[in-house]
Scaffold this active site. Sequence first.
Site, PDB file in Angstrom:
ATOM      1  N   SER A  14       0.850  -1.197   0.000  1.00  0.00           N
ATOM      2  CA  SER A  14       0.000   0.000   0.000  1.00  0.00           C
ATOM      3  C   SER A  14       0.877   1.236   0.000  1.00  0.00           C
ATOM      4  O   SER A  14       1.657   1.460   0.937  1.00  0.00           O
ATOM      5  CB  SER A  14      -0.900   0.013   1.233  1.00  0.00           C
ATOM      6  OG  SER A  14      -1.506   1.289   1.370  1.00  0.00           O
ATOM      7  N   HIS A  39      -0.986  -1.261  -4.492  1.00  0.00           N
ATOM      8  CA  HIS A  39      -2.276  -0.948  -3.873  1.00  0.00           C
ATOM      9  C   HIS A  39      -2.360   0.548  -3.597  1.00  0.00           C
ATOM     10  O   HIS A  39      -1.518   1.109  -2.885  1.00  0.00           O
ATOM     11  CB  HIS A  39      -2.422  -1.739  -2.565  1.00  0.00           C
ATOM     12  CG  HIS A  39      -3.782  -1.663  -1.948  1.00  0.00           C
ATOM     13  ND1 HIS A  39      -4.846  -2.434  -2.362  1.00  0.00           N
ATOM     14  CD2 HIS A  39      -4.256  -0.900  -0.924  1.00  0.00           C
ATOM     15  CE1 HIS A  39      -5.914  -2.166  -1.622  1.00  0.00           C
ATOM     16  NE2 HIS A  39      -5.583  -1.225  -0.747  1.00  0.00           N
ATOM     17  N   ASP A  41      -4.610   3.495  -2.033  1.00  0.00           N
ATOM     18  CA  ASP A  41      -5.715   3.779  -1.120  1.00  0.00           C
ATOM     19  C   ASP A  41      -6.273   5.171  -1.383  1.00  0.00           C
ATOM     20  O   ASP A  41      -5.581   6.178  -1.206  1.00  0.00           O
ATOM     21  CB  ASP A  41      -5.251   3.686   0.330  1.00  0.00           C
ATOM     22  CG  ASP A  41      -5.046   2.249   0.779  1.00  0.00           C
ATOM     23  OD1 ASP A  41      -5.979   1.443   0.601  1.00  0.00           O
ATOM     24  OD2 ASP A  41      -3.964   1.935   1.302  1.00  0.00           O
ATOM     25  N   MET A  43      -9.036   7.819  -0.174  1.00  0.00           N
ATOM     26  CA  MET A  43      -9.885   8.130   0.982  1.00  0.00           C
ATOM     27  C   MET A  43     -10.475   9.529   0.813  1.00  0.00           C
ATOM     28  O   MET A  43      -9.786  10.440   0.342  1.00  0.00           O
ATOM     29  CB  MET A  43      -9.080   8.056   2.273  1.00  0.00           C
ATOM     30  CG  MET A  43      -8.397   6.729   2.505  1.00  0.00           C
ATOM     31  SD  MET A  43      -7.510   6.708   4.086  1.00  0.00           S
ATOM     32  CE  MET A  43      -6.710   5.105   3.996  1.00  0.00           C
ATOM     33  N   HIS A  72      -8.228   1.047  -4.310  1.00  0.00           N
ATOM     34  CA  HIS A  72      -9.205   0.779  -3.247  1.00  0.00           C
ATOM     35  C   HIS A  72      -9.935   2.073  -2.935  1.00  0.00           C
ATOM     36  O   HIS A  72      -9.368   2.998  -2.346  1.00  0.00           O
ATOM     37  CB  HIS A  72      -8.452   0.242  -2.029  1.00  0.00           C
ATOM     38  CG  HIS A  72      -9.306  -0.029  -0.845  1.00  0.00           C
ATOM     39  ND1 HIS A  72      -8.781  -0.269   0.412  1.00  0.00           N
ATOM     40  CD2 HIS A  72     -10.659  -0.113  -0.685  1.00  0.00           C
ATOM     41  CE1 HIS A  72      -9.753  -0.480   1.275  1.00  0.00           C
ATOM     42  NE2 HIS A  72     -10.906  -0.374   0.634  1.00  0.00           N
ATOM     43  N   MET A  74     -12.165   4.069  -0.879  1.00  0.00           N
ATOM     44  CA  MET A  74     -12.820   4.264   0.418  1.00  0.00           C
ATOM     45  C   MET A  74     -13.550   5.600   0.358  1.00  0.00           C
ATOM     46  O   MET A  74     -13.194   6.572   1.034  1.00  0.00           O
ATOM     47  CB  MET A  74     -11.781   4.222   1.541  1.00  0.00           C
ATOM     48  CG  MET A  74     -11.281   2.817   1.810  1.00  0.00           C
ATOM     49  SD  MET A  74      -9.849   2.754   2.931  1.00  0.00           S
ATOM     50  CE  MET A  74      -8.522   2.968   1.730  1.00  0.00           C
ATOM     51  N   MET A 143     -11.277  -6.211   5.180  1.00  0.00           N
ATOM     52  CA  MET A 143     -10.550  -5.230   5.975  1.00  0.00           C
ATOM     53  C   MET A 143     -10.261  -5.824   7.355  1.00  0.00           C
ATOM     54  O   MET A 143     -11.179  -6.157   8.098  1.00  0.00           O
ATOM     55  CB  MET A 143     -11.354  -3.942   6.122  1.00  0.00           C
ATOM     56  CG  MET A 143     -11.532  -3.139   4.848  1.00  0.00           C
ATOM     57  SD  MET A 143      -9.976  -2.607   4.082  1.00  0.00           S
ATOM     58  CE  MET A 143      -9.183  -1.701   5.430  1.00  0.00           C
ATOM     59  N   ASP A 179      -6.447  -6.583   3.986  1.00  0.00           N
ATOM     60  CA  ASP A 179      -5.790  -5.286   4.142  1.00  0.00           C
ATOM     61  C   ASP A 179      -5.916  -4.822   5.583  1.00  0.00           C
ATOM     62  O   ASP A 179      -7.027  -4.657   6.098  1.00  0.00           O
ATOM     63  CB  ASP A 179      -6.470  -4.277   3.199  1.00  0.00           C
ATOM     64  CG  ASP A 179      -5.829  -2.896   3.225  1.00  0.00           C
ATOM     65  OD1 ASP A 179      -4.882  -2.679   4.005  1.00  0.00           O
ATOM     66  OD2 ASP A 179      -6.278  -2.028   2.456  1.00  0.00           O
TER      67      ASP A 179
END
Length: 234
Positions: A14, A39, A41, A43, A72, A74, A143, A179
């Site tokens: 990540s 990966h 992330d 957010m 990913h 979020m 998660m 993750d």
Amino acid sequence: MTAAFDRRVKIAPSILSADFATLGAECRAIEEQGCDWVHVDVMDGHFVPNLTIGPAVCAALRPHIRTVMDVHLMIAPPEPLIDAFADAGADMLTVHAEATDHLDRLAARIRERGVKVGVALNPATPEDAVRYVLDKIDMVLVMSVNPGFGGQSFLASQVDKIARLRAMIGDRPVHIQVDGGISAKTAGQVVAAGADVLVAGSAVFRGGSVDQPAVYGDNMRAIRAACEAQAGAA
């Protein structure tokens, strides 16, 4: 992603734990040291209590990533930004089951864009949330921390969820990604339960840098060795 489906363990560092001032170089460094996926992330400061990057940064990183750009999301709602992240070059887009009222429709929309589909489950979300979309997705992300920040401790309660998902998936070509708190200490138990894609942030990047990338390789080899040791003990 063009490679044939397989359940060999993949490590997906990540970049949330990377040096944000040199993200392109960080992506190149972890790939050169043997990672399988990268990966990313995303957010939004709303669905999770942190704010990271958006489609423009993903597009800027795309030329630096030769493996799989594993994005990913979020964010809530995810629907308005699916096209933007697809245009940015994501190979896999993972959305949270909790972030949409229309998971089946959303999975179909991602697939229409030619992107692989992942569905993430927060720690309190049961595996049944994906039961009726398993034939329409490519990955379930469990998660093993509450999403929002890197460096959290692994929630052992999620190991049984991984095992139940593995049984539910059966012979479908669907990955199980985990993750949160993944390290050489926890990797073996999630792989033994059925996971095959491991997201690790601080456990990969700790102690290294773009000037000392061999540390990243050492850290990833330690995680792989833990998985192999677990497989040998089974």
